[in-house]
Design an enzyme around this catalytic site. Structure first.
Site, PDB file in Angstrom:
ATOM      1  N   TYR A 128     -23.824  -0.598  -5.968  1.00 38.56           N
ATOM      2  CA  TYR A 128     -24.352  -1.541  -6.956  1.00 38.56           C
ATOM      3  C   TYR A 128     -25.844  -1.361  -7.221  1.00 38.56           C
ATOM      4  CZ  TYR A 128     -20.015  -4.079  -7.524  1.00 38.56           C
ATOM      5  OH  TYR A 128     -18.733  -4.411  -7.859  1.00 38.56           O
ATOM      6  N   GLU A 214       1.136  -3.535  11.623  1.00 43.23           N
ATOM      7  CA  GLU A 214       0.910  -2.788  10.379  1.00 43.23           C
ATOM      8  C   GLU A 214       0.547  -3.697   9.214  1.00 43.23           C
ATOM      9  OE1 GLU A 214       3.378  -0.210   7.031  1.00 43.23           O
ATOM     10  OE2 GLU A 214       4.286  -0.506   8.998  1.00 43.23           O
ATOM     11  N   ASP A 267       6.590  -0.605  10.421  1.00 44.96           N
ATOM     12  CA  ASP A 267       7.901  -0.454   9.783  1.00 44.96           C
ATOM     13  C   ASP A 267       8.594   0.812  10.268  1.00 44.96           C
ATOM     14  OD1 ASP A 267       7.528  -2.757   8.286  1.00 44.96           O
ATOM     15  OD2 ASP A 267       6.839  -1.690   6.497  1.00 44.96           O
TER      16      ASP A 267
END
Length: 386
Positions: A128, A214, A267
């Site tokens: 920025y 996760e 997963d």
């Protein structure tokens, strides 16, 4: 001019082939001082000035952070950058790289000022400062990692911090570098991972283990169920999917400080396995800082592909493989660390044969509280961890 570049690249390759890995990877016990960083930046600038004084176009040579040719595997460290010969050359007289060359020098000058004044800035602060010049935050992020790799210093030594996306909860309290006491013991609210993990000190905890989760949704569910106190004391952390550097630094910090078991709950799919591998063995793009980011002791607690059949997860809760899943699984099975993880290979064979994946949330199809009340307690009891 092309002959000059060719000669430089040949010399660079010769240098790499004759150097030990210590040149390309600072061990954890070697402290990089601010003066070291300043000196290395000054050396880069001096080389540029020398080229200009000779009427030659300056260039920057950086080891390629996306090439497996530069990667070595050590089961005690993970994926770390070795003395490979694949490099990226950022040329000041090439239309394709002159902009990158200029932006790299711009960021180098910002880093020099930060280190010299012993102040810190975030990557967003740098972006920025001149959004039109940089174009995107991703450009700044990539250049900062390139500079860290080029100077052979940890990214934190550049005095550039990244905003954390990870969350922490459990039996843990510590002091931030500015003296702020952080308490993660709330059973209803998680704490954001510090943006300056390396400044953390005075860690206090009686946790028996750390659980890497996760997904944020699963993390929040465990938090709501009071998992840390029911099956603890323990510490939970999530990087909300693909982990940011601060989340990985925090896991490493906890391991270095406490030396307690660290488990991964991901997963049962190629993406989840890769996320666990990043915590455990690291990533190619950040391999130059492997000693600070990897935790090879991480253990795969679940969800295992073999659990899908063992627990009789309903078929309607399973998700068919897509081509990108097949491609990712094939890539994972070729990774160098799979050779030392035969149990993982067996699990991936099951995934390959079934061509179906399962999210952690699929366990709710068995029973609403199956994850917290049955699955995790049994996994931890069976392993003798609680």
């Amino acid at each position: 001019m092309s002959e000059k570049y060719g000669e430089v690249e040949r010399l660079w390759a010769d240098l790499q082939s004759n150097c030990t890995d210590e040149l390309f990877q600072q061990p954890r016990d070697v402290e990089i001082t601010s003066q070291d960083v300043l000196s290395r930046i000054e050396k880069v600038i001096l080389e540029i000035i020398t080229d200009l004084s000779k009427g030659q176009a300056p260039l920057l040579v950086i080891q390629n952070r996306s090439s497996w040719a530069n990667i070595r595997f050590d089961d005690a460290v993970g994926l770390h950058m070795g003395s490979g010969s694949t490099v990226s050359t950022i040329r000041s007289d090439s239309a394709s790289s002159v902009n990158r060359f200029a932006l790299t020098l711009k960021v180098l000058s910002e880093v020099y000022k930060l280190v010299q004044s012993n102040t810190y800035a975030t990557k967003r602060d740098i972006y920025y400062n001149d959004t039109q010049l940089f174009g995107s935050q991703r450009t700044v992020d990539s250049i900062i990692d390139d500079i860290s790799c080029m100077l052979k210093v940890p990214r934190r030594s550049l005095h550039v911090l990244a905003t954390s996306k990870g969350l922490l909860s459990g039996d843990l309290s510590y002091l931030e570098e500015d003296g702020t006491r952080v308490n993660c013991r709330s059973e209803s609210n998680a704490i954001s991972v510090s943006s300056n993990v390396c400044g953390i000190r005075n860690i206090v905890s009686s946790a028996k283990f750390v659980l890497i989760v996760e997904k944020d949704a699963t993390f929040q569910r465990l938090l709501d169920d009071g998992f840390c106190s029911r099956l603890g004391p323990c510490i939970m952390i999530t990087g909300k999917g693909f982990p940011d550097v601060n989340s990985r630094l925090m896991v490493r910090k906890l391991w270095d400080t406490m030396h307690i078991p660290i488990f991964a709950l991901v997963d049962a799919d190629p993406h989840g396995i890769e996320i666990m591998c990043i915590y455990k063995y690291g990533s190619v793009s950040m391999s130059f800082e492997a000693h600070n980011l990897t935790v090879p002791s991480v253990m795969w607690l679940g969800l295992l592909p073999s659990d899908i059949e063992r627990l009789k997860v309903p078929k309607e809760a399973l998700i068919p493989f897509k081509k990108k899943d097949e491609s990712k699984l094939s890539s994972l099975r070729k990774r160098p660390y799979i050779a030392c993880q035969p149990a993982w290979e067996r699990e991936m064979v099951i995934l390959h044969e079934r061509r179906q994946k399962a999210e952690i949330q699929s366990l709710t199809s068995i029973a609403p509280n199956f994850l917290t009340e049955v699955y995790l307690p049994n996994k931890l009891h069976y392993g003798g961890w609680i």
